[in-house]
Design an enzyme around this catalytic site. Structure first.
Site, PDB file in Angstrom:
ATOM      1  N   LYS A  37      30.934   5.021  22.230  1.00 22.60           N
ATOM      2  CA  LYS A  37      29.502   5.190  22.548  1.00 22.60           C
ATOM      3  C   LYS A  37      29.067   6.634  22.282  1.00 22.60           C
ATOM      4  O   LYS A  37      28.048   6.867  21.638  1.00 22.60           O
ATOM      5  CB  LYS A  37      29.283   4.852  24.027  1.00 22.60           C
ATOM      6  CG  LYS A  37      27.946   5.281  24.558  1.00 22.60           C
ATOM      7  CD  LYS A  37      27.747   4.889  25.999  1.00 22.60           C
ATOM      8  CE  LYS A  37      28.175   5.928  27.009  1.00 22.60           C
ATOM      9  NZ  LYS A  37      27.350   7.136  27.084  1.00 22.60           N
ATOM     10  N   ASN A  38      29.863   7.582  22.758  1.00 20.08           N
ATOM     11  CA  ASN A  38      29.432   8.981  22.675  1.00 20.08           C
ATOM     12  C   ASN A  38      29.532   9.557  21.268  1.00 20.08           C
ATOM     13  O   ASN A  38      29.120  10.689  21.025  1.00 20.08           O
ATOM     14  CB  ASN A  38      30.229   9.843  23.665  1.00 20.08           C
ATOM     15  CG  ASN A  38      29.808   9.574  25.099  1.00 20.08           C
ATOM     16  OD1 ASN A  38      28.848   8.842  25.345  1.00 20.08           O
ATOM     17  ND2 ASN A  38      30.524  10.160  26.049  1.00 20.08           N
ATOM     18  N   CYS A  50      20.343  13.485  37.287  1.00 19.93           N
ATOM     19  CA  CYS A  50      20.976  12.177  37.288  1.00 19.93           C
ATOM     20  C   CYS A  50      21.857  12.089  38.513  1.00 19.93           C
ATOM     21  O   CYS A  50      21.900  13.011  39.325  1.00 19.93           O
ATOM     22  CB  CYS A  50      21.749  11.930  36.003  1.00 19.93           C
ATOM     23  SG  CYS A  50      23.314  12.760  35.968  1.00 19.93           S
ATOM     24  N   ARG A 107      21.904  18.446  35.594  1.00 20.23           N
ATOM     25  CA  ARG A 107      22.129  18.288  34.147  1.00 20.23           C
ATOM     26  C   ARG A 107      21.059  18.959  33.281  1.00 20.23           C
ATOM     27  O   ARG A 107      20.250  18.295  32.622  1.00 20.23           O
ATOM     28  CB  ARG A 107      22.258  16.803  33.781  1.00 20.23           C
ATOM     29  CG  ARG A 107      23.472  16.173  34.409  1.00 20.23           C
ATOM     30  CD  ARG A 107      23.738  14.802  33.865  1.00 20.23           C
ATOM     31  NE  ARG A 107      24.369  14.827  32.564  1.00 20.23           N
ATOM     32  CZ  ARG A 107      24.711  13.730  31.899  1.00 20.23           C
ATOM     33  NH1 ARG A 107      24.476  12.541  32.427  1.00 20.23           N
ATOM     34  NH2 ARG A 107      25.280  13.811  30.717  1.00 20.23           N
ATOM     35  N   ASP A 148      34.814  12.209  32.308  1.00 18.65           N
ATOM     36  CA  ASP A 148      34.465  10.781  32.265  1.00 18.65           C
ATOM     37  C   ASP A 148      35.616   9.878  32.727  1.00 18.65           C
ATOM     38  O   ASP A 148      35.447   8.660  32.784  1.00 18.65           O
ATOM     39  CB  ASP A 148      34.035  10.382  30.839  1.00 18.65           C
ATOM     40  CG  ASP A 148      32.623  10.859  30.520  1.00 18.65           C
ATOM     41  OD1 ASP A 148      31.934  11.336  31.430  1.00 18.65           O
ATOM     42  OD2 ASP A 148      32.210  10.747  29.346  1.00 18.65           O
ATOM     43  N   ARG A 195      25.981  -0.361  29.926  1.00 18.63           N
ATOM     44  CA  ARG A 195      25.570   0.759  29.082  1.00 18.63           C
ATOM     45  C   ARG A 195      26.749   1.294  28.277  1.00 18.63           C
ATOM     46  O   ARG A 195      26.556   1.793  27.170  1.00 18.63           O
ATOM     47  CB  ARG A 195      25.034   1.911  29.952  1.00 18.63           C
ATOM     48  CG  ARG A 195      23.680   1.657  30.547  1.00 18.63           C
ATOM     49  CD  ARG A 195      23.170   2.913  31.209  1.00 18.63           C
ATOM     50  NE  ARG A 195      23.272   4.037  30.298  1.00 18.63           N
ATOM     51  CZ  ARG A 195      23.199   5.313  30.646  1.00 18.63           C
ATOM     52  NH1 ARG A 195      23.038   5.638  31.904  1.00 18.63           N
ATOM     53  NH2 ARG A 195      23.295   6.273  29.748  1.00 18.63           N
TER      54      ARG A 195
HETATM   55  C1  UD1 Z   1      28.461  14.381  27.272  1.00 14.74           C
HETATM   56  C2  UD1 Z   1      28.821  12.924  27.441  1.00 14.74           C
HETATM   57  C3  UD1 Z   1      29.188  12.633  28.889  1.00 14.74           C
HETATM   58  C4  UD1 Z   1      30.285  13.591  29.356  1.00 14.74           C
HETATM   59  C5  UD1 Z   1      29.896  15.030  29.084  1.00 14.74           C
HETATM   60  C6  UD1 Z   1      31.014  16.018  29.379  1.00 14.74           C
HETATM   61  C7  UD1 Z   1      27.482  11.853  25.740  1.00 14.74           C
HETATM   62  C8  UD1 Z   1      26.355  10.954  25.401  1.00 14.74           C
HETATM   63  N1  UD1 Z   1      27.681  12.123  27.030  1.00 14.74           N
HETATM   64  O1  UD1 Z   1      27.309  14.626  28.067  1.00 14.74           O
HETATM   65  O2  UD1 Z   1      29.649  11.285  28.967  1.00 14.74           O
HETATM   66  O3  UD1 Z   1      30.500  13.423  30.734  1.00 14.74           O
HETATM   67  O4  UD1 Z   1      29.553  15.194  27.696  1.00 14.74           O
HETATM   68  O5  UD1 Z   1      32.141  15.695  28.652  1.00 14.74           O
HETATM   69  O6  UD1 Z   1      28.231  12.283  24.877  1.00 14.74           O
HETATM   70  N2  UD1 Z   1      25.001  22.099  30.607  1.00 14.74           N
HETATM   71  C9  UD1 Z   1      24.122  23.123  30.916  1.00 14.74           C
HETATM   72  N3  UD1 Z   1      23.066  23.326  30.056  1.00 14.74           N
HETATM   73  C10 UD1 Z   1      22.862  22.578  28.937  1.00 14.74           C
HETATM   74  C11 UD1 Z   1      23.789  21.534  28.646  1.00 14.74           C
HETATM   75  C12 UD1 Z   1      24.847  21.330  29.495  1.00 14.74           C
HETATM   76  O7  UD1 Z   1      24.258  23.830  31.917  1.00 14.74           O
HETATM   77  O8  UD1 Z   1      21.902  22.822  28.216  1.00 14.74           O
HETATM   78  C13 UD1 Z   1      26.156  21.875  31.499  1.00 14.74           C
HETATM   79  C14 UD1 Z   1      26.135  20.499  32.170  1.00 14.74           C
HETATM   80  O9  UD1 Z   1      25.342  20.503  33.340  1.00 14.74           O
HETATM   81  C15 UD1 Z   1      27.621  20.305  32.448  1.00 14.74           C
HETATM   82  C16 UD1 Z   1      28.298  20.959  31.237  1.00 14.74           C
HETATM   83  O10 UD1 Z   1      27.331  21.843  30.693  1.00 14.74           O
HETATM   84  O11 UD1 Z   1      27.985  20.998  33.602  1.00 14.74           O
HETATM   85  C17 UD1 Z   1      28.755  19.990  30.159  1.00 14.74           C
HETATM   86  O12 UD1 Z   1      27.668  19.152  29.785  1.00 14.74           O
HETATM   87  P1  UD1 Z   1      27.551  18.536  28.314  1.00 14.74           P
HETATM   88  O13 UD1 Z   1      28.833  18.738  27.592  1.00 14.74           O
HETATM   89  O14 UD1 Z   1      26.306  19.057  27.677  1.00 14.74           O
HETATM   90  O15 UD1 Z   1      27.341  16.997  28.631  1.00 14.74           O
HETATM   91  P2  UD1 Z   1      26.465  15.946  27.832  1.00 14.74           P
HETATM   92  O16 UD1 Z   1      26.445  16.294  26.389  1.00 14.74           O
HETATM   93  O17 UD1 Z   1      25.166  15.746  28.537  1.00 14.74           O
END
Ligand code: UD1
Length: 419
Positions: free
Chosen positions: A22-23, A116, A121, A305, A397
């Site tokens: 999915k990711n 969420c 997030r 995850d 999902r």
């Molecule tokens: C993706 C995955 C999710 C997984 C996560 C971490 C998808 C669709 N989802 O989510 O299943 O749990 O990676 O492996 O691929 N952060 C910030 N600012 C930002 C972006 C992120 O502070 O602009 C923080 C987040 O709050 C979190 C960390 O960075 O603490 C990692 O998040 P991120 O790797 O961005 O997760 P997603 O891409 O949303």
């Protein structure tokens, strides 16, 4: 709404086939917005999230037709550059269209994702980076509007490792003028596949899979055909199920290299794990499961995850263990539900102390997000009696045919309508 009725206590044995990730599918489908033409994606998982992404792409004049796991996507120029609140609120990964829309049209309007179940997030790393590439960002009525005449290469140092920000900014940078240097990039296999897709489309990128990636902007890209990589989180979830209640389960179609740390931790817990040359993995549960501490971290660390599923597993270990969450500090909504099944888990900030040797007993519980839900399925399989798991749309999902795959190896799970 559907729910699962899970009858616990049945040992699992047989073979489980692993679906496409999915990711990986979600950013790859978004990347297709970078250039018109026909794309063919194989190994696409049939999930609520992939269908949501196709609805969003449909709004942006990219129309898909699915035949089994093969998706043909026809991308044309779009007058619409908006990802609506209705879609972004059901799937945060809709935010991935920001980078390609901005790179292609100089304009993107994407609903700001809210918080969420696992905390705020934020998307600050995405926005700071596209601003540094030259976009003007406004937030109005819950939407982010990003605009630019032309994106220009620059140096971007991500403050933390973010899968989404790395993917979004890569997609923006490939059509920028000049060279973009990205530091502290996420190295998850899904980001590696996105980078490889962009290279196959004609992008010039150095450092694929590294934390430092250099993108030399190009003027044009072209469509591609590719197969989505296997879902390492689905594989990890079922491997943990095997450790919990499996006699011996074989996994076909997964990639053992993407899940090295989980294999290591399961072996520490006493599982026998064999991986053959074709990546077929067999997991055998030990008579006595040892307690094993884990700490989540960006790839190649232990995936956040799989944290919830590991807690479910550790309730059955022969002693206590510590599970530390460092990626999403608040990601523990499953703990209260696991306690309803009899789990004893003490929380201290982002650390869960899981008491082992627990006899779990079935009870009504509720899904709160995709992975919390799968931990409840696993706990339900290990519990005595019936577990009623409601709100399973979260599972739909992210897990393709989960009850069918588990039933085929001996689980007793029935999907029924909630009254
Ligand atoms: C993706 C995955 C999710 C997984 C996560 C971490 C998808 C669709 N989802 O989510 O299943 O749990 O990676 O492996 O691929 N952060 C910030 N600012 C930002 C972006 C992120 O502070 O602009 C923080 C987040 O709050 C979190 C960390 O960075 O603490 C990692 O998040 P991120 O790797 O961005 O997760 P997603 O891409 O949303």
């Amino acid at each position: 709404m559907d729910r699962f009725v899970i009858e616990g206590g049945y040992p699992l044995t047989g073979t489980i086939g692993i679906s496409g990730a999915k990711n990986s599918a979600l950013p790859l489908l978004s990347a297709a917005l970078l250039c018109d033409g026909e794309y063919v994606f194989d190994n696409v998982p049939n999930l609520r999230d992939t269908r949501t992404m196709l609805r969003l792409l449909g709004d942006l004049n990219a129309h898909g037709s699915i035949d089994g796991s093969v998706l043909h996507l026809q991308v044309g120029e779009s007058a619409n550059r908006t990802a609506s609140y209705d879609l972004v609120k059901t799937m945060r990964a809709s935010f991935y269209v920001l980078g390609p829309l901005l790179a292609r049209y100089g304009e993107a309007r994407v609903s700001l994702p809210g918080g969420c179940a696992w905390g705020p997030r934020p998307v600050d790393q995405h926005l700071k980076a596209v601003a540094k590439l030259g976009a003007t960002i406004d937030i109005d009525a819950g939407y982010i509007s990003a605009r630019c005449d032309k994106l220009r290469g620059t140096e971007i140092i991500f403050e933390l490792s973010s899968v989404g920000a790395t993917g979004n900014v890569l997609m923006a940078a490939v059509l920028a003028e000049g060279t973009t240097v990205l530091e502290n990039c996420a190295r998850e296999p899904e980001i590696v596949q996105l980078t490889e897709m962009l290279v196959a489309m004609g992008a010039e990128i150095e450092g694929v899979g590294q934390s430092r990636i250099v993108v030399h902007g190009v003027k044009e890209l072209h469509p591609v055909s590719l197969a989505i990589i296997p879902d390492r989180i689905e594989l990890g979830t079922y491997m943990i199920a095997a450790a919990l209640v499996g006699e011996s389960i074989r996994f076909d179609g997964g990639n053992a290299k993407h899940i090295g740390i989980v294999i290591e931790k399961l072996r520490e817990a006493g599982c026998q794990i064999d991986v053959d040359a074709t990546d077929t993995i067999t997991v055998k549960r030990p008579d006595k499961l040892h307690p094993v501490d884990i700490k989540t971290a960006p790839y190649p660390g232990f995936p956040t995850d799989l944290q919830a599923q590991w807690i479910a597993l550790m309730t059955q270990a022969s002693g206590d263990s510590l599970v530390t969450e460092t990626v999403y500090l608040d990601r523990f909504t499953h703990v209260a539900e696991l306690r309803r099944l009899g789990a004893q888990i003490r929380m201290d900030g982002n650390v869960a102390q899981v008491v082992g040797n627990i006899v779990l007993k079935g009870a009504p519980v509720m899904s709160t997000d995709i992975r919390a839900s799968s931990s409840l399925v696993l706990a339900g399989l290990a519990a005595s009696g019936s577990t009623l798991l409601s709100r399973i749309y979260h599972l739909d999902r992210g897990y393709e045919r989960i009850e069918q795959k588990l039933t085929e190896v001996g689980a007793h799970i029935v999907r029924e309508k909630e009254e």
